[in-house]
Scaffold this motif. Sequence first.
Motif, PDB file in Angstrom:
ATOM      1  N   VAL A   1      -3.574 -24.914  -7.919  1.00 43.57           N
ATOM      2  CA  VAL A   1      -4.676 -23.985  -8.167  1.00 43.57           C
ATOM      3  C   VAL A   1      -4.488 -23.273  -9.507  1.00 43.57           C
ATOM      4  O   VAL A   1      -5.442 -23.089 -10.276  1.00 43.57           O
ATOM      5  CB  VAL A   1      -4.787 -22.953  -7.013  1.00 43.57           C
ATOM      6  CG1 VAL A   1      -5.841 -21.888  -7.325  1.00 43.57           C
ATOM      7  CG2 VAL A   1      -5.117 -23.665  -5.709  1.00 43.57           C
TER       8      VAL A   1
ATOM      9  N   TYR B   1      -0.013 -23.851  -4.662  1.00 38.78           N
ATOM     10  CA  TYR B   1      -0.157 -22.687  -5.560  1.00 38.78           C
ATOM     11  C   TYR B   1      -0.155 -23.138  -7.021  1.00 38.78           C
ATOM     12  O   TYR B   1      -0.982 -22.692  -7.839  1.00 38.78           O
ATOM     13  CB  TYR B   1       0.993 -21.708  -5.313  1.00 38.78           C
ATOM     14  CG  TYR B   1       0.621 -20.239  -5.394  1.00 38.78           C
ATOM     15  CD1 TYR B   1       0.219 -19.663  -6.597  1.00 38.78           C
ATOM     16  CD2 TYR B   1       0.705 -19.416  -4.276  1.00 38.78           C
ATOM     17  CE1 TYR B   1      -0.102 -18.312  -6.674  1.00 38.78           C
ATOM     18  CE2 TYR B   1       0.378 -18.068  -4.337  1.00 38.78           C
ATOM     19  CZ  TYR B   1      -0.021 -17.517  -5.536  1.00 38.78           C
ATOM     20  OH  TYR B   1      -0.349 -16.178  -5.598  1.00 38.78           O
TER      21      TYR B   1
ATOM     22  N   ALA C   1     -10.110  -9.858  -8.820  1.00 38.33           N
ATOM     23  CA  ALA C   1      -9.181 -10.676  -8.035  1.00 38.33           C
ATOM     24  C   ALA C   1      -9.739 -10.958  -6.640  1.00 38.33           C
ATOM     25  O   ALA C   1      -9.611 -12.071  -6.110  1.00 38.33           O
ATOM     26  CB  ALA C   1      -7.827  -9.967  -7.943  1.00 38.33           C
TER      27      ALA C   1
ATOM     28  N   ASN D   1      -7.089 -23.251 -12.564  1.00 35.39           N
ATOM     29  CA  ASN D   1      -7.655 -21.993 -13.047  1.00 35.39           C
ATOM     30  C   ASN D   1      -7.124 -21.628 -14.434  1.00 35.39           C
ATOM     31  O   ASN D   1      -7.430 -20.559 -14.959  1.00 35.39           O
ATOM     32  CB  ASN D   1      -7.369 -20.863 -12.051  1.00 35.39           C
ATOM     33  CG  ASN D   1      -8.349 -20.852 -10.900  1.00 35.39           C
ATOM     34  OD1 ASN D   1      -9.484 -21.298 -11.036  1.00 35.39           O
ATOM     35  ND2 ASN D   1      -7.918 -20.350  -9.756  1.00 35.39           N
TER      36      ASN D   1
ATOM     37  N   VAL E   1      -4.954 -21.070  -1.342  1.00 36.60           N
ATOM     38  CA  VAL E   1      -5.843 -21.291  -2.487  1.00 36.60           C
ATOM     39  C   VAL E   1      -6.485 -19.967  -2.906  1.00 36.60           C
ATOM     40  O   VAL E   1      -6.553 -19.632  -4.109  1.00 36.60           O
ATOM     41  CB  VAL E   1      -6.930 -22.337  -2.141  1.00 36.60           C
ATOM     42  CG1 VAL E   1      -8.016 -22.365  -3.211  1.00 36.60           C
ATOM     43  CG2 VAL E   1      -6.311 -23.716  -1.960  1.00 36.60           C
ATOM     44  N   ALA E   2      -6.926 -19.192  -1.928  1.00 34.13           N
ATOM     45  CA  ALA E   2      -7.583 -17.912  -2.214  1.00 34.13           C
ATOM     46  C   ALA E   2      -6.608 -16.910  -2.828  1.00 34.13           C
ATOM     47  O   ALA E   2      -6.955 -16.174  -3.758  1.00 34.13           O
ATOM     48  CB  ALA E   2      -8.201 -17.343  -0.933  1.00 34.13           C
ATOM     49  N   LEU E   3      -5.388 -16.887  -2.305  1.00 33.94           N
ATOM     50  CA  LEU E   3      -4.377 -15.970  -2.848  1.00 33.94           C
ATOM     51  C   LEU E   3      -3.990 -16.379  -4.267  1.00 33.94           C
ATOM     52  O   LEU E   3      -3.830 -15.528  -5.155  1.00 33.94           O
ATOM     53  CB  LEU E   3      -3.137 -15.965  -1.935  1.00 33.94           C
ATOM     54  CG  LEU E   3      -1.954 -15.155  -2.444  1.00 33.94           C
ATOM     55  CD1 LEU E   3      -2.324 -13.680  -2.619  1.00 33.94           C
ATOM     56  CD2 LEU E   3      -0.760 -15.292  -1.500  1.00 33.94           C
ATOM     57  N   ALA E   4      -3.850 -17.674  -4.485  1.00 35.96           N
ATOM     58  CA  ALA E   4      -3.509 -18.150  -5.825  1.00 35.96           C
ATOM     59  C   ALA E   4      -4.613 -17.760  -6.808  1.00 35.96           C
ATOM     60  O   ALA E   4      -4.344 -17.269  -7.907  1.00 35.96           O
ATOM     61  CB  ALA E   4      -3.295 -19.665  -5.815  1.00 35.96           C
ATOM     62  N   ALA E   5      -5.863 -17.966  -6.398  1.00 35.34           N
ATOM     63  CA  ALA E   5      -6.977 -17.580  -7.266  1.00 35.34           C
ATOM     64  C   ALA E   5      -6.913 -16.093  -7.592  1.00 35.34           C
ATOM     65  O   ALA E   5      -7.170 -15.668  -8.712  1.00 35.34           O
ATOM     66  CB  ALA E   5      -8.302 -17.912  -6.582  1.00 35.34           C
ATOM     67  N   LYS E   6      -6.573 -15.308  -6.585  1.00 35.14           N
ATOM     68  CA  LYS E   6      -6.482 -13.855  -6.775  1.00 35.14           C
ATOM     69  C   LYS E   6      -5.404 -13.495  -7.803  1.00 35.14           C
ATOM     70  O   LYS E   6      -5.663 -12.743  -8.745  1.00 35.14           O
ATOM     71  CB  LYS E   6      -6.156 -13.211  -5.419  1.00 35.14           C
ATOM     72  CG  LYS E   6      -6.111 -11.719  -5.420  1.00 35.14           C
ATOM     73  CD  LYS E   6      -5.623 -11.234  -4.060  1.00 35.14           C
ATOM     74  CE  LYS E   6      -5.890  -9.746  -3.889  1.00 35.14           C
ATOM     75  NZ  LYS E   6      -5.445  -9.278  -2.554  1.00 35.14           N
ATOM     76  N   THR E   7      -4.198 -14.019  -7.620  1.00 35.61           N
ATOM     77  CA  THR E   7      -3.134 -13.654  -8.565  1.00 35.61           C
ATOM     78  C   THR E   7      -3.337 -14.351  -9.915  1.00 35.61           C
ATOM     79  O   THR E   7      -2.911 -13.825 -10.941  1.00 35.61           O
ATOM     80  CB  THR E   7      -1.734 -13.932  -7.989  1.00 35.61           C
ATOM     81  OG1 THR E   7      -1.615 -15.322  -7.669  1.00 35.61           O
ATOM     82  CG2 THR E   7      -1.488 -13.104  -6.731  1.00 35.61           C
TER      83      THR E   7
ATOM     84  N   LYS F   1     -10.914 -14.516  -4.990  1.00 34.31           N
ATOM     85  CA  LYS F   1     -10.406 -14.926  -3.683  1.00 34.31           C
ATOM     86  C   LYS F   1     -11.529 -15.397  -2.762  1.00 34.31           C
ATOM     87  O   LYS F   1     -11.459 -16.489  -2.186  1.00 34.31           O
ATOM     88  CB  LYS F   1      -9.680 -13.732  -3.057  1.00 34.31           C
ATOM     89  CG  LYS F   1      -9.007 -14.005  -1.736  1.00 34.31           C
ATOM     90  CD  LYS F   1      -8.475 -12.693  -1.157  1.00 34.31           C
ATOM     91  CE  LYS F   1      -7.533 -12.959   0.011  1.00 34.31           C
ATOM     92  NZ  LYS F   1      -6.962 -11.693   0.516  1.00 34.31           N
TER      93      LYS F   1
END
Lengths: 135, 135, 135, 135, 135, 135
Positions: free
Chosen positions: E75, E72, A110, E79, F109-115, A114
């Motif tokens: 993205v 959100y 994750a 993904n 964008v980074a947080l969405a990618a993470k979750t 990010k």
Amino acid sequence: MSTVKPIDDPERNPRVKAVFDDIRATRKTDFVNNLWRTLAFDPSLLENTWTEVKRLMAAPTALDPLTKELIYVAVSIANSCSYCVHSHTAAARAKGMTDAQHAELLAIVALAAKTNHLATGLQVPVDSAFEAAAR
Amino acid sequence: MSTVKPIDDPERNPRVKAVFDDIRATRKTDFVNNLWRTLAFDPSLLENTWTEVKRLMAAPTALDPLTKELIYVAVSIANSCSYCVHSHTAAARAKGMTDAQHAELLAIVALAAKTNHLATGLQVPVDSAFEAAAR
Amino acid sequence: MSTVKPIDDPERNPRVKAVFDDIRATRKTDFVNNLWRTLAFDPSLLENTWTEVKRLMAAPTALDPLTKELIYVAVSIANSCSYCVHSHTAAARAKGMTDAQHAELLAIVALAAKTNHLATGLQVPVDSAFEAAAR
Amino acid sequence: MSTVKPIDDPERNPRVKAVFDDIRATRKTDFVNNLWRTLAFDPSLLENTWTEVKRLMAAPTALDPLTKELIYVAVSIANSCSYCVHSHTAAARAKGMTDAQHAELLAIVALAAKTNHLATGLQVPVDSAFEAAAR
Amino acid sequence: MSTVKPIDDPERNPRVKAVFDDIRATRKTDFVNNLWRTLAFDPSLLENTWTEVKRLMAAPTALDPLTKELIYVAVSIANSCSYCVHSHTAAARAKGMTDAQHAELLAIVALAAKTNHLATGLQVPVDSAFEAAAR
Amino acid sequence: MSTVKPIDDPERNPRVKAVFDDIRATRKTDFVNNLWRTLAFDPSLLENTWTEVKRLMAAPTALDPLTKELIYVAVSIANSCSYCVHSHTAAARAKGMTDAQHAELLAIVALAAKTNHLATGLQVPVDSAFEAAAR
């Protein structure tokens, strides 16, 4: 459901049976999971895929078996392959992955996702130090 | 070139300087790579990102440091982040990755990508055994 | 389930009915698949999407119909779109794709994914010969 | 620059030379592109990758050579592999791809990406007709 | 089914209960969705993830709440995260997204995917004007 | 360099000139960026792409112009399209995006990618409440 017709008794084909037998012998289990059963629609594709998986994942190599599975799971998550996430998480657990290691694997995947998105969003130029390091 | 204006002397901002100092102290090097220099355009984003990277990647945890970097590289490849592939391959090498391990990492990432695409193309249904295993 | 409310009788909207009628006439079938039924929640989006699909996929163009579907399936796999893999694999089969061609399509997609990940992991520089070839 | 040290004279290694010679003989050209030169850092990875590419892409199979390259380019675009897009577009052109076919390939890849994102955004349920068709 | 064992009564763990209570209080609802219930298998991962989501998505920031959810969702579609598309589409609707805005969000995501694939397929060089603009 | 031959004076083709003139008139600038110059190799593809971009991005619609650009940038990052990240970040800035909004866009964008990666790694089942909400 899969995009190919499931075969009723795939092991009537001797090439398929040979691969399934090798999967069972290599993994020391009677269980042959659906990826191989589905690939049985094309014996060549089945044979080539299994040969490669066996050579890399079921033989002793430079990386230990659990590390190899963790890498496999990580790629499967990033490529959004639901089947592969299930099958390789199960394989990692069979090779000794603890809950704490699973949680940490997910946390690293994750975090990487990010910072991947941050670096791509920022279009960060590659440091010349990294290029020199490869020299 | 990045999508944000590079800052001439980012460490004139004390919040940026504190992060850069911590990067140098944590990694025992004077080198601060471009991701952090670019993130300096927003001190909060810089602080939050570094805090998370430090906690997970620079502290002793359930997985060993090299394994963590290998996972990071794997995700970065699958997400096609050029900068991240460079920076984390360099980090893995700094943590002891040999050429043989590098080649094997790439081979596993490539094999995983291959079977990810096969399983997605075949829409292989998840084995009930995998679901039971998680129970 | 979809992220939009399914519409009970979408063809009560004359714009939706016109698109569905054109889909049935173009494809010479009574079957209108779920993508179009779901897009019916927004007649403009439905019309624009169908117009584009029809122009490119249902009219004679520079590439033959089966090749076009194989390309469509390949992209759908790489983008991990489960619905699209199912619908375009069915379309390819309707346009004559044999089991052997299906197996080969999957083998090429899988091999491409493999070398895509290798080249990205290695960050192979583009040969000047390729650049010159485009000149 | 690549993430591995380029080797000065890779063909001093007989295993590398054997692969390069086979590439030149198979493709009837003196040109060996950078993917293979970079893979030379690990002769096993080089051999295995070339064997697979040769078997599938350089031998007569169920699909014609140009169709196979178009599929390869399509996947390389969707996986965002810059090197692969360049090398396989050049290969497709070498196998006869016209400008009109190139434009149509790009149009189909772009349309597939569009409807992939629409179907994923709508979470369209798979039609039971598609599942039955695979039966 | 998830890849981790669901926990029967996760709130018996006080760290999990504290996070769930904060989710309920922050969102003013009794509903705690499955992402958090699943993350409960590792309280640290649960806490860190919720802290970050809360700070960015549940507090007033530079962008308005609906815009943040639209980004959100976008993205999550790109993904190919099925769960995330469902949960954040529901969240966007809860924050006032109309059907027309939903259709337009999907249209923009689909168009962006289309031109992303075109630009990658064409390997369009970045305009120097864009680089200068960031200066 | 692009994968198609750049055309020396693309506006000698009246169809190309008409599109470029419309781009300049619509955007009130003399600058025509490389995506359009590269697409000029196929006037139909150029016309169709510009028509769609103009209709959605350059006309008043349900979402405001800046929100639309932020969504476009977000998708471009997730799809790892370097050119698109540059061009749409520049467009967002031209439509008023501040540095604080840019930082927040990247953070989301980074947080969405993470979750996204967490939910995919955990294979979180979709809540029935989300499905009901779409009903």
